[in-house]
Enzyme design. Structure first.
Site, short mmCIF file in Angstrom:
data_model
loop_
_atom_site.label_atom_id
_atom_site.label_comp_id
_atom_site.label_asym_id
_atom_site.label_seq_id
_atom_site.Cartn_x
_atom_site.Cartn_y
_atom_site.Cartn_z
N ALA A 11 0.51 -0.87 -0.06
CA ALA A 11 -0.09 0.12 -0.29
C ALA A 11 0.98 1.18 -0.51
O ALA A 11 0.96 2.48 -0.88
CB ALA A 11 -0.73 0.12 0.66
N ARG A 21 4.81 9.96 -9.60
CA ARG A 21 4.10 9.66 -11.69
C ARG A 21 3.47 10.68 -11.73
O ARG A 21 3.41 11.99 -13.24
CB ARG A 21 3.81 7.91 -12.08
CG ARG A 21 4.23 7.20 -11.93
CD ARG A 21 3.79 6.30 -11.97
NE ARG A 21 4.38 4.87 -11.88
CZ ARG A 21 4.04 3.84 -11.38
NH1 ARG A 21 2.88 3.61 -10.59
NH2 ARG A 21 4.64 2.50 -11.19
N GLU A 32 10.14 2.70 7.30
CA GLU A 32 9.63 1.21 7.02
C GLU A 32 10.54 0.70 8.51
O GLU A 32 12.23 1.02 8.24
CB GLU A 32 10.78 0.91 5.61
CG GLU A 32 10.44 -1.06 5.99
CD GLU A 32 9.45 -1.74 6.50
OE1 GLU A 32 9.13 -2.57 6.85
OE2 GLU A 32 8.08 -1.26 5.36
N SER A 38 8.90 -3.64 -0.19
CA SER A 38 7.56 -3.62 -1.91
C SER A 38 8.26 -4.96 -1.97
O SER A 38 8.10 -5.97 -3.16
CB SER A 38 8.41 -3.21 -3.00
OG SER A 38 7.51 -1.89 -3.10
N CYS A 42 2.92 -12.90 0.10
CA CYS A 42 1.81 -14.35 -0.49
C CYS A 42 2.99 -15.54 -1.19
O CYS A 42 2.38 -16.29 -0.73
CB CYS A 42 0.85 -13.88 -1.63
SG CYS A 42 -0.19 -12.95 -0.62
N VAL A 80 8.07 3.98 13.86
CA VAL A 80 6.64 4.86 14.52
C VAL A 80 6.57 4.09 15.23
O VAL A 80 5.83 3.15 16.03
CB VAL A 80 5.78 5.27 12.89
CG1 VAL A 80 5.23 5.85 13.61
CG2 VAL A 80 7.13 5.42 11.55
N ASP A 280 -3.85 -3.61 4.84
CA ASP A 280 -3.94 -4.14 6.03
C ASP A 280 -3.93 -3.37 6.88
O ASP A 280 -4.38 -4.03 8.60
CB ASP A 280 -2.20 -5.40 6.50
CG ASP A 280 -2.24 -6.40 5.31
OD1 ASP A 280 -3.09 -6.48 4.45
OD2 ASP A 280 -1.56 -7.22 5.01
N ASN A 302 -2.85 -2.66 -2.35
CA ASN A 302 -2.08 -2.49 -3.67
C ASN A 302 -3.18 -1.58 -4.16
O ASN A 302 -3.01 -0.74 -4.67
CB ASN A 302 -1.83 -3.36 -4.36
CG ASN A 302 -0.62 -4.05 -4.53
OD1 ASN A 302 0.47 -3.22 -4.90
ND2 ASN A 302 0.08 -5.33 -4.49
#
Length: 442
Positions: A11, A21, A32, A38, A42, A80, A280, A302
């Site tokens: 996400a 973009r 992070e 990334s 799964c 965080v 999530d 996503n």
């Protein structure tokens, strides 16, 4: 505009790339707490069996790519601990050094994901007790498998539990699943879950129903699983008993759901000004239930990240919600569902009915080997489709995706009969299995 994103996975980075973009002059900092960006969580179970060669193969983009190619300040080991929404600040610590940090933001996206539930059972810290959520988790399991590991116990019979059972089985391990309830795959109705139980037995996966794990025993490494009824010898334990959204660092001013997820609207906004959430750690609107739900999947993460990124830029793009679609491979079975199960229809007090058939996924004269079981849930009076479950050896994905599309467009079982679905003997009968089931609702 200063954008802060908490979380460098699906996400968070989907959102970051929308900003990149759209605007060459951007100021994006991603915080992070791990060291990897990334990656496809799964795919990790398939690294256990070697279908995926190396755990790192699931990485979509390296952190250096985000830094050097896209100009994102992609930080690692930044955990965080507090969001100060009044002063528009994010506080935390660098886990590798212990230093504290503070960043100011104009707009904030919380995409912190979720973490595996770690119970406080005695012995849970023994060697050989694992969960699988990250690439380091996967490496730890693979390293441990280098020992003389024969007996593997999986606690929990959900999606990840079954995927791990298959992959441990593929490398010759003796697999036991301990499930507190009376069926595997709780999102499915029991009559459909029985097909999964049959496949587990066929694949020599031992299932223990109706027992709750209480502790683990062993000198240094796990040697025994102790439940409320029995003791079971084991060489390795995989915990798969659920996940918790990583929202422990937000304040009381945030709206939180029953599972500790951040409640967001269709624009991925939280109730706090200039703070968005996705993935999530966030809620998803369920189109069939017509209420917020919590269904943490990579597809949703996503999509929500993409929507959040556009709205961080000031656009008004809606996340249109989910219908609860999922699919799983379990040895020779494909297992799919979408919409509401019969159990969920009961919980929502809907006036529903069901139909279930077992048929062939292809023309009967072409092959009589594969089977497909289809269950539809629908409203009695209107025939509006509410959900579907499909389990079989071939063609499950096709049928589930058709049903998911029908649910999105609020179709009836009668309208399913009008669909112009593909047909040739190697792929289908003249009436698709979902249409065969729909006929019985007339």
């Amino acid at each position: 505009m200063k954008y802060i994103i908490i979380g460098g996975d699906a996400a968070g980075m989907s959102a970051a790339m929308q900003i990149v973009r759209a605007n060459q002059d951007h100021d994006i900092t991603v915080l992070e707490r791990g060291e990897i960006y990334s990656y496809g969580q799964c795919g990790l179970p398939y690294a256990i069996s070697g279908i995926v060669d190396e755990p790192e193969d699931v990485i979509a983009r390296e952190v250096e790519t985000f830094r050097n190619k896209y100009g994102i300040d992609a930080k690692i080991n930044h955990e965080v601990t507090h969001v100060d929404s009044a002063n528009k600040e994010v506080h935390g610590r660098v886990t590798s050094t212990g230093e504290s940090f503070k960043f100011e933001y104009d707009k904030l996206l919380i995409a912190s994901g979720a973490s595996p539930v770690m119970p406080d059972w005695k012995g849970v810290d023994l060697g050989g007790v694992f969960h699988i959520k990250t690439i380091p988790d996967t490496k730890d399991i693979l390293n441990y498998l280098d020992k003389d590991i024969q007996n593997v116990t999986i606690v929990g019979g959900g999606f990840v539990g079954l995927e791990m059972a298959e992959n441990f089985g593929e490398i010759g391990k003796n697999v036991t699943i301990i499930q507190r309830g009376q069926q595997l795959m709780k999102p499915f109705d029991y009559d459909m879950a029985e097909l999964i139980h049959k496949e587990a037995n066929h694949q020599n996966v031992n299932i223990i129903f109706g027992e709750s794990v209480k502790s683990f025993a062993g000198k240094h490494s796990v040697e025994k699983v102790i439940t409320d009824q029995n003791e079971y010898p084991t060489d390795l334990v995989l915990l798969s008993i659920g996940i918790n959204p990583n929202t422990q660092f937000v304040g009381d001013e945030f709206s939180i759901g029953e599972k500790n997820e951040l409640i967001v609207d269709e624009y991925m906004k939280t109730n706090v000004k200039d703070v968005f959430a996705a993935g999530d750690c966030a809620s998803q609107y369920h189109r069939i239930k017509e209420q917020n739900d919590y269904v943490p999947l990579g597809t949703h993460a996503n999509k929500q990240g993409m929507v959040a990124g556009q709205n961080l830029l000031g656009k008004s793009v809606e996340f249109r919600g989910i219908v609860g679609t999922s699919i799983l491979k379990f040895f020779d079975l494909d297992i799919g569902r979408t919409g509401l199960s019969e159990k969920e229809a009961q919980e929502l007090s809907l006036d529903y009915d069901t139909v279930k058939i077992t048929t062939r996924p292809v023309a009967g004269y072409y092959s009589d080997i594969e089977e497909l079981t289809v269950k539809l849930v629908y409203e009695k009076t209107t025939k509006r489709l509410l959900g579907g479950q499909v389990i079989g050896n071939k063609g499950v994905d096709k049928r589930i995706d058709v049903l998911a599309t029908a649910l999105y467009h609020n179709m009836t079982t009668v309208q399913l009969l009008d669909l112009d679905l593909s047909y040739a003997p190697p792929f289908n009968g003249v009436w698709d299995p979902i249409q065969q089931a729909a006929k019985r609702t007339l």
